[in-house]
Motif scaffolding. Sequence first.
Motif, short mmCIF file in Angstrom:
data_model
loop_
_atom_site.label_atom_id
_atom_site.label_comp_id
_atom_site.label_asym_id
_atom_site.label_seq_id
_atom_site.Cartn_x
_atom_site.Cartn_y
_atom_site.Cartn_z
N UNK B 227 0.84 -1.20 0.00
CA UNK B 227 0.00 0.00 0.00
C UNK B 227 0.88 1.25 0.00
N UNK B 228 0.33 2.37 -0.43
CA UNK B 228 1.14 3.59 -0.40
C UNK B 228 1.38 4.04 1.03
N UNK B 229 2.53 4.67 1.26
CA UNK B 229 2.82 5.21 2.58
C UNK B 229 2.14 6.55 2.76
N UNK B 234 5.65 11.04 1.47
CA UNK B 234 6.06 10.69 0.10
C UNK B 234 6.27 11.97 -0.72
#
Lengths: 111, 362
Positions: B227-229, B234
């Motif tokens: 999953x994206x952080x 980011x």
Amino acid sequence: MAKSYYDPADLRKFGKITEWSEELGNKFFDYYGKVFEEGALSAREKSLIALAVSHVVKCPYCIDAYTKDGLQRGITKEEMMEAVHAGAAIESGATLVHGVQMMNKYDKLSM
Amino acid sequence: MTQSILTDIKKAAKKSLKAQQDALANTQKQLEILNGGPFEDGELPYFKDKIAETGQFPLKPKTLEVLQINVGYMCNQVCGHCHVDAGPDRKEIMTRETMEQCLEVIRNTGAHTLDLTGGAPEMNPDFRWFVEEASKAGIKDFIVRSNLTIILANKKYHDLPEFFKKHNVHVVSSMPHYTRGKTDKQRGDGVFDKSIKALQMLNEVGYGMPESDLRLDLVYNPSGAFLPGDQAAMEHDFKKALKEDFDIDFHNLFAITNLPISRFLDYLIASDNYEDYMYSLVEAYNPAAVENVMCTNTISISWDGWLYDCDFNQMLDLKVASKVKHIKDYNDDILSNRDIIISQHCYGCTAGAGSSCQGTVA
């Protein structure tokens, strides 16, 4: 019973340890969560420390978890491998520094 | 074993699943997978039951804010994660007649955002005509989702930055990572260098500069089964790296979760990551994200004019549950009474801080 000691699917069940000891389990998870929050060290830095320690304690669950955590944080594979080397260097250093004890004993016992 | 399957995927990735006649090109097959496995076994809750826990079923639309129009599935790239299964071999392209029907809706809708997507929307032969016409409709935020490399793909696209500027288009571009290796692995060899060059061209005409009104946002989506952080963290890393390495400026980074459909689903299954990925999505479920999930303020329109709750439902061929199903019959009041169609892929939009075409939602 499982035919091997480690099953990757067991990692998802980690939270179930509270079922047999709720108070201690919850205290542990509260503590664990707090440790990895942003602090004087960033959560990113702590993720890399956790990855290095995971290797030193040779925990396959932790290695899976913190490799994924690093990917999610955008940590590169070069950074991850350097962290693993940092852990490995301390571990091998800890072995080698005992060489001094061996040398001391050798000298003491020798004429 | 897994590695050889992944090599096969990489080789085959020059073609869409549809062109390969892959079983997963069939949307029914995808829905069977999403309804089966750990959900059918009762190990994971169906999305419907999960949102019912907080009284959010059935999911209903709120005020319409975004019209997202998919002008065609043709693309100059064949990205490994693409939920559209887009590529050079896809021939589905919106006609000018359908565009005119869309324009009629754009002129009369209360939506403040128009969002053009694809494929590579710029490859539609009527793209420029459509942008010129739509920009006259007084929409507040006019987004074009550009894959960046299209700007360099052919001489005829080189002036796109100027064209976007002329019509005050808000450019939203995909950029999976600020390192070459990760970007090229997901999107194809050479994509990183071309994307960098395209971003520099956009910066040159004023896009993405700190004080500029010419909006340039980037979309980050993970290059793999994770999953994206944190979006803000980011964004900070992307800004620092792209500025230091390539002197590139941009405004915001949207972190988008890969949904388990189409080519990304194919990748998850082939790499033996599907089940773990679904567990991760369900574990990260956030009821607060359901509140603002994008299907509640968006209508998605396909190249042939059908209406969907979102671009993902479009790719699963789940048309809106309403009497009005096509742009030619568009009616805000009737559509606003519909129930939004959901399945297990929806967990992708409700994980963690949530995910939408505009990034996080919670």
